[in-house]
Design an enzyme around this catalytic site. Structure first.
Site, short mmCIF file in Angstrom:
data_model
loop_
_atom_site.label_atom_id
_atom_site.label_comp_id
_atom_site.label_asym_id
_atom_site.label_seq_id
_atom_site.Cartn_x
_atom_site.Cartn_y
_atom_site.Cartn_z
N SER A 713 0.54 -1.12 0.16
CA SER A 713 -0.21 -0.13 0.16
C SER A 713 0.80 1.39 0.05
O SER A 713 0.06 2.33 -0.15
CB SER A 713 -0.96 0.53 1.05
OG SER A 713 0.13 -0.58 2.44
N LYS A 756 -6.93 3.06 7.68
CA LYS A 756 -5.94 4.84 7.67
C LYS A 756 -6.20 5.74 7.36
O LYS A 756 -5.50 7.00 7.80
CB LYS A 756 -5.78 3.76 6.07
CG LYS A 756 -5.12 3.10 6.19
CD LYS A 756 -4.49 2.61 4.72
CE LYS A 756 -3.53 1.33 4.67
NZ LYS A 756 -3.41 1.13 3.64
#
Length: 818
Positions: A713, A756
């Site tokens: 990511s 996140k």
């Protein structure tokens, strides 16, 4: 030396008549006479099967062969002297001359006796050793030409030899005293032997060794050497005798103790009966009474009756009694088919969940749906819930609230660090200290067969250890199709777990065995935003901590600004555990002021927080990025929640090498290589001279090097950091990004979006750049979490350049030389 002196003490008294004077020992004069006696050239030879005759020693021999009987009768009528030789193999009934040893003994027949069974017993005494030279005749018996093997006995007179003989005598006497089957007169006889040669021969004849070893002793010419060999055998025999005595003594002590315990128990039983009953009998009666009210199956009933009959036959003093008693007590204490009545009032359940937990709306909704299905179905055969999320978000306490909402008993079983399969399935009851597994033990404590059973930290249970596989043992527990007949090794009967409401909790889903994960319905719990943490602190944490520290609610007040400062400057977590610790520290400081009589304001001020907790632990550093090139903010997911990740790139003259540091995993290293190669391919488009890549080294670093990092990511963040470093363009403040990249320049979706986003809010991020395919994940998140955030969705890597960087360069850009 089991037969030491036994022949002289038992057999001689039977075969020698009372008128004869028989002494089986040699005087010095007799020894000299034997030494001087001449051996005839030709002697009749008597084979011996099971013994060896030594010079000076008197032994009885049973003669059974026709040849041997004829030999003894003829010789006894004449001069009574023969040669005695042992057979090489005692199993041969009719030996040939080749079957006989060549070294034997010149002997004198003392007496012959006719025994009641028809055999002839001969008492013979060895004179001196002989050696057979050749066979003369085999009929009617063996006759051979012989010579003396040692015509002169040489006795050493040095001190060492005297000490050796004394040691042999002492060891022999010790063995006689320690051996119960050797008469004590043997010790007296040994003491009176003066001749060293005869002592060695006498002991050799009576040693507890086989004939082959005795024959070797007979064939050893040197007396000193023979004495050393005898000493070795005596030493070994003494050790054996001492060990036997130790074993017999211990066995006797054990038997005496058992007899003593038995007698005392019988007396105690008699006294108890006189006083009004035996407590052991009363225990059995109590077990039978308790068993009458049990709702168990016929199988369990049969097992109970069988075991109770066994118990009645066992002596209460025996160890097996307590083993069977414990087993039966476990059987009657278990709640067989005993259930608490469910209260499926879903409105009440909703109120309980809202009271105990702030936020978590989707999780509460799923729990209410789960309870609704249970109410309609009327049984528990539904998926097992598994709450997955970072520490401190309320996974375990949700299980407790569910138990209260439905009116069931609550059990929490921690699986963290469990490495032994027997902890789940129990031990066989035959083992000392055996007990059922923790599942059965907890049901016994709950006293109901349908509790809410929270399996805490299921991701930390052992997997394929040397003590079994606990995670595989959990498969039967958590499978609705199998746990109707759960088998515990201790119970040895099936127990129905299908009515138990199992709820598991975990931090990291990847650590759970796939087969076990497949049996559970996963419900993800993300972290809390600042506003939620403030409400949780006001509703739950503050009242709890004030009460635990002995303060009233009105004695200390925390404003929203105070709580916000504690949350943002002193905690960086998804849950609220650290927040609770910080609040507790502040309350302790104020409690000290109250106790010491100091004046203080009940309303806590923001500036007081820093005095108590010290300088802020987590300071925001987004403002520092606006004048830098090559530093980008990324977003990462960990088992503890979301985290902000910084990617730093520096450029220096060199040969075009790419260096990666920061404890990166293989996937993350591959993402960095992808980003660098794609940047090279897009250099003309970005205004970068391609020759720079050959003359400058690139160093990419991810801070917090002690923490392992991996995953795809951070790919888009790495590309943006590399682009900023080579173009020297400023980084826009308040921008973070996450996304996987490809070599074709595409941005792919990633997971953990909610965690996140929460990490971005904690760090003061305003703009988040994501893959366009992550738009659906953002749409599922409560709008409360998204307030103050701007989301930008991209499909191509090149799009991130203008979104994350200013048009202008930094104040002092690097002047690349090509």
């Amino acid at each position: 030396m089991d037969n030491f002196f036994e022949r002289e003490s038992l057999q001689f008294s039977d075969i020698v008549d009372a008128d004869s004077e028989f002494i089986p020992l040699l005087s010095s004069e007799e020894e000299e006479q034997m030494a001087a006696e001449q051996i005839p050239d030709i002697l009749p030879i008597l084979p011996l099967k099971n013994t060896v005759l030594f010079p000076g020693v008197v032994i009885p021999i049973t003669v059974g062969r026709d040849k041997s009987i004829r030999l003894v009768k003829e010789v006894y009528r004449k001069n009574r002297v023969i040669g005695v030789v042992s057979q090489k193999n005692a199993d041969i009934e009719d030996p040939e001359f080749e079957d006989l040893n060549r070294i034997g003994t010149f002997a004198h027949i003392i007496k012959t006796l006719q025994m009641p069974d028809g055999n002839t017993t001969v008492i013979i005494q060895g004179k001196k050793r002989l050696e057979i030279k050749e066979l003369v005749t085999t009929e009617p018996y063996f006759k051979a030409r012989v010579v003396a093997f040692d015509s002169k006995i040489r006795v050493k007179s040095d001190q060492r030899f005297k000490a050796l003989i004394a040691t042999i005598k002492d060891l022999s006497i010790q063995i006689v005293k320690l051996s119960a089957n050797i008469p004590s007169e043997a010790a007296f006889a040994i003491k009176n032997i003066d001749s060293p040669a005869f002592l060695v021969n006498f002991i050799s004849s009576n040693l507890n060794i086989d004939n082959e070893q005795k024959q070797k002793l007979l064939e050893t010419p040197d007396l000193g050497e023979r004495a050393n060999i005898v000493l070795e055998h005596l030493t070994r025999e003494l050790q054996v005798v001492e060990l036997k005595n130790q074993i017999q003594s211990k066995v006797k002590v054990d038997i005496d103790k058992q007899q003593r315990d038995y007698i005392l128990n019988q007396q105690l039983k008699t006294i108890q009966e006189e006083l009004g009953g035996n407590p052991y009998d009363q225990q059995i009666v109590d077990l039978k009474e308790r068993a009458k009210g049990k709702k168990w199956s016929k199988q369990v009933q049969d097992v109970f009756e069988k075991e109770i009959v066994k118990l009645q036959r066992i002596n209460p003093a025996a160890m097996e009694f307590s083993i069977h008693l414990n087993y039966l007590e476990t059987l009657v204490e278990l709640p067989w088919n005993e259930f608490s009545k469910d209260k499926f009032d879903l409105k009440k359940a909703q109120r309980v969940l809202d009271r105990d937990h702030y936020g978590l709306e989707k999780i509460k909704e799923r729990i209410i749906e789960y309870l609704a299905v249970l109410k309609l179905k009327g049984n528990m055969k539904s998926p097992i819930l598994c709450f997955v999320g970072p520490p401190g978000v309320g996974k375990t306490s949700l299980g407790k609230s569910i138990a209260e909402a439905v009116g069931r008993q609550y059990i929490r079983m921690s699986l963290g660090g469990l490495r032994d399969e027997a902890e789940i399935r129990g031990h066989r009851k035959t083992y000392v200290g055996a007990m059922p597994g923790r599942i059965i033990q907890n049901l016994k404590k709950a006293k109901k067969s349908n509790p809410v059973f929270v399996l805490d930290e299921i991701d930390k249970v052992g997997y394929q250890t040397f003590s079994g596989d606990p995670s595989s043992a959990m498969l039967e527990v958590l499978d609705p199709e199998q746990n109707v007949a759960f088998y515990d090794n201790y119970l040895e009967v099936d127990y129905d777990l299908s009515n138990v409401m199992f709820i598991a909790t975990a931090n990291n889903l990847s650590n759970i065995q796939p087969a076990l994960r497949d049996r559970m319905e996963i419900i993800h719990l993300s972290g809390y935003i600042v506003e939620e943490k403030i409400e949780i602190a006001r509703r739950h944490l503050l009242p709890k901590q004030l009460s635990e520290h002995g303060l009233e609610k009105d004695q200390l007040r925390f404003s929203k600004k105070v709580l916000e400062k504690i949350i943002q400057d002193y905690t960086r977590e998804s849950g609220v555990r650290t927040l609770e610790k910080r609040i507790a520290k502040v309350i302790r400081a104020k409690a000290r002021e109250i106790v010491m009589g100091e004046t203080f304001d009940q309303n806590l001020k923001v500036d007081e927080v820093e005095k108590i907790l010290g300088a802020p632990v987590f300071a925001r550093d987004q403002s520092q990025l606006k004048d830098l090139a090559g530093v980008m903010t990324g977003l990462a997911w960990t088992w503890a929640g979301g985290e902000v990740l910084y990617i730093e790139v520096s450029i220096s003259k060199g040969k075009g090498q790419l260096t990666l540091t920061g404890n990166l995993g293989d996937v993350m290293k591959e993402s960095a290589t992808l980003a660098y190669e794609y940047l090279k391919s897009q250099a003309p488009r970005l205004g970068i001279d391609s020759r720079i890549f050959e003359k400058y080294n690139v160093h990419m670093h991810v801070p917090e090097g002690a923490t392992p990092k991996d995953g795809p990511s951070a790919g888009i963040t790495m590309f943006a950091a590399l682009t900023s470093a080579f173009t020297q363009r400023k980084v826009k403040p308040g921008v973070a990004m996450t996304g996987e990249i490809t070599l074709r320049g595409k941005v792919l979706p990633v997971g953990g979006i909610k965690e996140k986003i929460l990490a971005a809010k904690r760090a003061g991020i305003q703009t988040i750049i994501l893959s366009a395919d992550n738009r659906k994940d953002v749409a599922e998140i409560n709008q409360l979490y998204l307030q103050g955030l701007n989301f930008v969705y991209i499909r191509e890597m090149i799009e991130v350049v203008d979104l994350a960087m200013e048009k202008e360069t930094v104040k002092k850009p690097i002047q690349f030389e090509v």
